[in-house]
Design a protein around this motif. Structure first.
Motif, mmCIF file in Angstrom:
data_model
loop_
_atom_site.group_PDB
_atom_site.id
_atom_site.type_symbol
_atom_site.label_atom_id
_atom_site.label_comp_id
_atom_site.label_asym_id
_atom_site.label_seq_id
_atom_site.Cartn_x
_atom_site.Cartn_y
_atom_site.Cartn_z
ATOM 1 N N PHE A 130 0.827 -1.209 0.000
ATOM 2 C CA PHE A 130 0.000 0.000 0.000
ATOM 3 C C PHE A 130 0.860 1.257 0.000
ATOM 4 O O PHE A 130 0.591 2.227 -0.718
ATOM 5 N N SER A 131 1.943 1.246 0.795
ATOM 6 C CA SER A 131 2.769 2.445 0.939
ATOM 7 C C SER A 131 3.651 2.705 -0.279
ATOM 8 O O SER A 131 4.177 3.816 -0.434
ATOM 9 N N ILE A 132 3.819 1.703 -1.155
ATOM 10 C CA ILE A 132 4.585 1.929 -2.383
ATOM 11 C C ILE A 132 3.949 3.034 -3.230
ATOM 12 O O ILE A 132 4.633 3.773 -3.949
ATOM 13 N N LYS A 133 2.636 3.161 -3.125
ATOM 14 C CA LYS A 133 1.900 4.142 -3.920
ATOM 15 C C LYS A 133 2.021 5.564 -3.375
ATOM 16 O O LYS A 133 1.521 6.501 -3.987
ATOM 17 N N SER A 135 3.292 9.209 -2.560
ATOM 18 C CA SER A 135 4.155 10.223 -3.164
ATOM 19 C C SER A 135 5.022 10.838 -2.063
ATOM 20 O O SER A 135 4.934 10.448 -0.897
ATOM 21 N N TYR A 136 5.848 11.831 -2.436
ATOM 22 C CA TYR A 136 6.671 12.509 -1.441
ATOM 23 C C TYR A 136 5.803 13.140 -0.346
ATOM 24 O O TYR A 136 6.205 13.203 0.817
ATOM 25 N N VAL A 137 4.619 13.618 -0.717
ATOM 26 C CA VAL A 137 3.739 14.261 0.257
ATOM 27 C C VAL A 137 3.319 13.277 1.340
ATOM 28 O O VAL A 137 3.439 13.559 2.535
ATOM 29 N N GLU A 138 2.822 12.114 0.925
ATOM 30 C CA GLU A 138 2.381 11.126 1.902
ATOM 31 C C GLU A 138 3.549 10.610 2.737
ATOM 32 O O GLU A 138 3.407 10.365 3.940
ATOM 33 N N ILE A 463 -0.260 21.785 -1.280
ATOM 34 C CA ILE A 463 -0.233 20.400 -1.752
ATOM 35 C C ILE A 463 -0.244 19.415 -0.574
ATOM 36 O O ILE A 463 -0.718 18.281 -0.682
ATOM 37 N N PHE A 464 0.239 19.862 0.597
ATOM 38 C CA PHE A 464 0.258 18.975 1.757
ATOM 39 C C PHE A 464 -1.145 18.734 2.323
ATOM 40 O O PHE A 464 -1.336 17.848 3.140
ATOM 41 N N PRO A 469 -6.798 11.847 -0.695
ATOM 42 C CA PRO A 469 -7.537 11.477 0.521
ATOM 43 C C PRO A 469 -6.622 10.891 1.601
ATOM 44 O O PRO A 469 -6.871 11.069 2.790
ATOM 45 N N ILE A 470 -5.548 10.203 1.171
ATOM 46 C CA ILE A 470 -4.610 9.629 2.142
ATOM 47 C C ILE A 470 -3.972 10.732 2.972
ATOM 48 O O ILE A 470 -3.808 10.598 4.192
ATOM 49 N N ALA A 471 -3.607 11.835 2.309
ATOM 50 C CA ALA A 471 -3.008 12.963 3.025
ATOM 51 C C ALA A 471 -3.972 13.520 4.068
ATOM 52 O O ALA A 471 -3.570 13.858 5.189
ATOM 53 N N LEU A 472 -5.249 13.608 3.703
ATOM 54 C CA LEU A 472 -6.238 14.129 4.648
ATOM 55 C C LEU A 472 -6.399 13.186 5.848
ATOM 56 O O LEU A 472 -6.543 13.639 6.988
ATOM 57 N N VAL A 473 -6.374 11.879 5.574
ATOM 58 C CA VAL A 473 -6.460 10.904 6.668
ATOM 59 C C VAL A 473 -5.250 11.036 7.595
ATOM 60 O O VAL A 473 -5.389 11.005 8.826
ATOM 61 N N LEU A 474 -4.072 11.218 7.022
ATOM 62 C CA LEU A 474 -2.863 11.361 7.834
ATOM 63 C C LEU A 474 -2.918 12.622 8.683
ATOM 64 O O LEU A 474 -2.511 12.616 9.851
#
Length: 520
Positions: A130-133, A135-138, A463-464, A469-474
């Motif tokens: 999952f984490s392979i996907k 980006s630098y942001v995540e 961009i952060f 959606p993953i960024a928002l969850v984090l």
């Protein structure tokens, strides 16, 4: 099963030797699994990756398990994760049931370790895929989440944050490489330091200094010849062990093991939190918890299954995200660094053989620990009598030789060892926290690279918050960890005020009665 073909007798011997040495380190008050791994880390360079991991994972499992010996016999936690083992282990030992208590701990430990290994085997590859996907942001937000969790679960959130910031600052010393988005100049140092710190502080001497030398200094301050004979009790032969002790404890075993595994996945939290949480849950949920704290087997089962389950749980974020789950797995990063391997999302897909070898070593170490401690516990228990004034100089010598040899004989690495040994001693004396500092040191430079690369790619700070959606969850998880820390801080203050008021109330009442009697 092709990986089995690369295993030889030396692999199995190293797992056994590492587990035995780890048990000895864990059983000596003041020594820890982290220290055992740090001191023996330089040996892995000569052993190669597979045999090196066999040794280190044996040390890890043995070191965590060995802490039960002084916890039961001396009422001194051999490792931080054995704190709650003292609550019921020492009362049993005083009743002459020390051997029974230790055997209960051993069985609970091996079950907790095997459950966590199963969770590691099933969950780490899924998380890595999952984490392979990301980006630098995540990737940046994952590191920020790890640092926020560490800070929020520290004794004080502000102290945790400050300790982490110091670690990040130390990680940024050196050349600001153009490939990382920098200007190619050195930073955070004086000009005369450039020949020594152009590439920053070397990770391995830092780890050995923080977890080896500083521990020696702290223990030496207490007095290496301190006599604990008055606290020591005999193992005893009364109250013989029987498997019927575990009757009705399946729920406790399973729940505590999963609690330990989950807490191990949280970066920098540590085994003490896992064992305390599992012990508390058993005390709250058990049908009869009246004897807990007075020598109840169920307390030992909760404590030891949780703290040994930490081993597999802490490896999950290390191998799938490149983020150490605890101080010991932070040191394990050094083993991979020595072999030129980077842990993270690509580790498992690109190193299937090493992955299966790690799992084999972890499971085997748990079985070796069980055999050694269950059948030879009377002999293992004697290590609490090792004179520290003999032991400590030998450990210091191993630390210095290891630091000097890691990078082919660079004397500045020895100075790094001593600098961070003294630094580790001082930060603990003034109340700062080691775990946030060392994990900040490991992750700080990566966080900077991901932050700069994100801005280079997208050119805006927004961009952060809007990338995915993953960024928002984090971000939600980061906010939750901070709010949790604030809530716990208010709860702690309220509890302290209540305790103070309860302390003052009886004295005030007594004073009032005296005043009335005087007037009468």
């Amino acid at each position: 099963m092709e990986f089995l073909s690369v295993l030889d007798v030396s692999f199995f011997l190293l797992v056994g030797f590492g587990t035995l040495v780890g048990i000895i380190f864990g059983a000596i008050p003041g020594m820890t699994a982290t220290m055992a791994v740090a001191v023996c880390l330089p040996l892995t360079y000569a052993l190669g990756l597979n045999n090196g991991l066999a040794l280190l994972l044996g040390l890890y499992v043995g070191g965590i398990s060995g802490g039960m010996v002084p916890a039961v016999l001396l009422n001194i936690p051999g490792t931080p994760s054995s704190i709650t083992t003292t609550f019921d282990g020492y009362p049993m030992a005083r009743r002459g049931e020390g051997e029974k208590a230790l055997r209960i701990c051993v069985i609970a430990s091996v079950i907790g370790g095997l459950i966590s290994a199963a969770v590691l085997f099933l969950f780490a590859p899924l998380l890595a895929d999952f984490s392979i996907k990301f980006s630098y942001v995540e990737k940046f937000l994952i590191i920020l989440l790890a640092l926020s969790v560490i800070a929020s679960l520290s004794n004080s959130m502000l102290i945790g944050i400050f300790s982490g910031v110091i670690g990040i600052w130390l990680s940024l010393i050196g050349d600001y490489s153009i490939s990382d988005g920098g200007n190619g100049h050195t930073r955070l140092m004086f000009d005369f330091m450039e020949p020594y710190l152009f590439e920053g502080f070397s990770l391995l001497p830092v780890l050995i200094g923080i977890f080896g030398i500083s521990t020696i200094l702290l223990e030496a301050e207490k007095g290496v010849k301190r006599d604990v004979a008055g606290e020591r009790v005999k193992i005893g032969a009364s109250g013989r062990f029987s498997l019927s002790t575990f009757k009705g404890s399946l729920t406790n075993l399973t729940r505590s093991s999963f609690i330990g595994t989950f807490v191990g996945m949280l970066p920098g939290v540590g085994g003490s939190a896992a064992s305390v949480l599992a012990y508390t849950q058993e005390k709250n949920l058990a049908k009869d918890s009246s004897q807990m704290g007075k020598g109840a087997p169920q307390g030992l089962i909760a404590s030891e299954s949780a703290n040994n389950a930490l081993t597999g749980g802490a490896l999950i974020p290390l191998l799938s995200l490149g983020i150490p789950g605890d101080a010991t797995t932070a040191v394990l990063i050094g083993a991979f660094t020595l072999q030129g391997i980077q842990v993270g999302p690509l580790f498992i897909p690109e190193n299937h053989e090493t992955w299966y070898i790690m799992m084999t070593a972890l499971v085997l170490a748990n079985f070796v620990m069980f055999v050694l401690m269950f059948f030879a516990i009377k002999h293992i228990a004697k290590v609490v009598m090792v004179p520290k004034h003999i032991l400590y100089p030998l450990i210091v010598m191993m630390c210095v030789v290891g630091a000097y040899a890691i990078n082919y004989g660079i004397m500045f690495d020895v100075w790094t060892l001593l600098i961070f040994g003294v630094l580790g001693y001082l930060i603990q004396k003034i109340g700062l926290e080691v775990a946030p500092l060392i994990i900040g040191f490991i992750l700080g430079s990566q966080a900077e690279v991901y932050f700069v690369k994100s801005l280079e790619s997208f050119g805006t700070y927004s961009i952060f918050f809007t990338k995915s959606p993953i960024a928002l969850v984090l971000w939600a998880l980061i906010a939750a960890s901070v709010l949790f820390a604030i809530a716990m801080g208010f709860k702690s203050r309220a509890r302290q005020k209540m305790e103070l008021s309860q302390m003052h109330t009886p004295s005030n009442t007594t004073a009032g009665k005296r005043h009335d009697s005087t007037n009468g």
